[in-house]
Scaffold this motif. Sequence first.
Motif, mmCIF file in Angstrom:
data_model
loop_
_atom_site.group_PDB
_atom_site.id
_atom_site.type_symbol
_atom_site.label_atom_id
_atom_site.label_comp_id
_atom_site.label_asym_id
_atom_site.label_seq_id
_atom_site.Cartn_x
_atom_site.Cartn_y
_atom_site.Cartn_z
ATOM 1 N N SER A 234 -3.997 10.214 -3.830
ATOM 2 C CA SER A 234 -2.796 9.380 -3.781
ATOM 3 C C SER A 234 -1.814 9.878 -2.730
ATOM 4 C CB SER A 234 -2.130 9.315 -5.155
ATOM 5 O OG SER A 234 -1.724 10.592 -5.586
ATOM 6 N N CYS A 235 -1.686 11.199 -2.595
ATOM 7 C CA CYS A 235 -0.812 11.741 -1.550
ATOM 8 C C CYS A 235 -1.380 11.432 -0.163
ATOM 9 C CB CYS A 235 -0.645 13.247 -1.735
ATOM 10 S SG CYS A 235 0.447 14.011 -0.538
ATOM 11 N N SER A 236 -2.675 11.596 0.009
ATOM 12 C CA SER A 236 -3.307 11.292 1.298
ATOM 13 C C SER A 236 -3.198 9.812 1.633
ATOM 14 C CB SER A 236 -4.775 11.713 1.275
ATOM 15 O OG SER A 236 -4.893 13.089 1.060
ATOM 16 N N ALA A 237 -3.385 8.949 0.639
ATOM 17 C CA ALA A 237 -3.268 7.509 0.875
ATOM 18 C C ALA A 237 -1.850 7.146 1.301
ATOM 19 C CB ALA A 237 -3.651 6.736 -0.388
ATOM 20 N N PHE A 238 -0.859 7.758 0.656
ATOM 21 C CA PHE A 238 0.527 7.491 1.043
ATOM 22 C C PHE A 238 0.783 7.947 2.473
ATOM 23 C CE2 PHE A 238 4.828 9.301 1.471
ATOM 24 C CZ PHE A 238 5.546 8.114 1.459
ATOM 25 N N LEU A 239 0.345 9.149 2.808
ATOM 26 C CA LEU A 239 0.602 9.670 4.151
ATOM 27 C C LEU A 239 -0.151 8.887 5.227
ATOM 28 C CD1 LEU A 239 0.642 13.497 3.415
ATOM 29 C CD2 LEU A 239 2.594 11.990 3.851
ATOM 30 N N VAL B 121 -2.670 2.839 -13.378
ATOM 31 C CA VAL B 121 -2.430 1.432 -13.058
ATOM 32 C C VAL B 121 -2.012 1.284 -11.599
ATOM 33 C CG1 VAL B 121 -0.893 -0.521 -13.504
ATOM 34 C CG2 VAL B 121 -1.947 0.685 -15.408
ATOM 35 N N PHE B 122 -1.050 2.121 -11.159
ATOM 36 C CA PHE B 122 -0.626 2.059 -9.765
ATOM 37 C C PHE B 122 -1.766 2.436 -8.825
ATOM 38 C CE2 PHE B 122 3.869 2.706 -11.373
ATOM 39 C CZ PHE B 122 4.258 1.416 -11.087
ATOM 40 N N GLN C 162 0.836 -1.202 0.000
ATOM 41 C CA GLN C 162 0.000 0.000 0.000
ATOM 42 C C GLN C 162 0.871 1.252 0.000
ATOM 43 O OE1 GLN C 162 -2.384 -0.318 3.507
ATOM 44 N NE2 GLN C 162 -3.439 -2.137 2.790
ATOM 45 N N LEU C 163 1.885 1.235 0.828
ATOM 46 C CA LEU C 163 2.786 2.369 0.951
ATOM 47 C C LEU C 163 3.516 2.629 -0.366
ATOM 48 C CD1 LEU C 163 3.783 4.292 3.232
ATOM 49 C CD2 LEU C 163 5.651 2.703 3.575
ATOM 50 N N VAL C 164 4.109 1.594 -0.941
ATOM 51 C CA VAL C 164 4.902 1.752 -2.161
ATOM 52 C C VAL C 164 4.021 2.103 -3.358
ATOM 53 C CG1 VAL C 164 6.348 0.490 -3.804
ATOM 54 C CG2 VAL C 164 6.776 0.294 -1.362
ATOM 55 N N LEU D 38 2.689 5.651 -3.222
ATOM 56 C CA LEU D 38 3.778 6.583 -3.521
ATOM 57 C C LEU D 38 4.085 6.581 -5.018
ATOM 58 C CD1 LEU D 38 5.999 8.528 -2.586
ATOM 59 C CD2 LEU D 38 7.475 6.532 -2.282
ATOM 60 N N LEU D 39 4.128 5.409 -5.644
ATOM 61 C CA LEU D 39 4.376 5.342 -7.084
ATOM 62 C C LEU D 39 3.261 6.020 -7.877
ATOM 63 C CD1 LEU D 39 5.804 1.734 -7.469
ATOM 64 C CD2 LEU D 39 7.031 3.891 -7.765
#
Length: 183
Positions: free
Chosen positions: A75-80, A139-140, A45-47, A50-51
């Motif tokens: 996508s930024c919120s999901a990464f954080l 895709v990511f 999830q993290l990678v 971020l991608l």
Amino acid sequence: MENGAVYSPTTEEDPGPVRGPRSALAAYFFPGRLVWYRRVLKGSQLVLSLLAFICEEVVSQCTLCGGLYFFEFVSCSAFLLSLLISIVYFTPVYEKIDATKIKSSDFYITLGTGCVFFLASIIFASTHDKTDAEYAAIVFGFIASVMFLFDFLVMLCEKRQESSLGKPENTTTASPLTEPLNA
């Protein structure tokens, strides 16, 4: 015999702080709180988020930018958020917070992030300008949202399994009623 030969001191000197086999930053990282497949899901999830964010940031121009901006935010919120949950699980912060609150927060954050990430990926897929960076981001985004939703399903199965184990068994046998209730 002299007293010194028979009796030895009962206390020893303080050896000082013992670091043990782990030192420095590694002493604050403990991945054992999650089973291996949950660690893999959290890492993916993290990678992947971020991608997706990086691929979206490479996009230089857009005609319909609303989908791009929404995807960027999600996508930024999901990464954080996945970084925050990983930090909580893998550091000593976990001992300072109630474990049930952490699991409950992770449950709802993972569900919400997966659903919104999936929605953002659909919107971005319908409004993109067909560049390679946009295709990669989409895709990511879809793969990351699937990982979030799969992690939610794993947590849901674990929660159901815990609740079925916590229920006491009914050892009394049910006998049919032979007398009327109003008698």
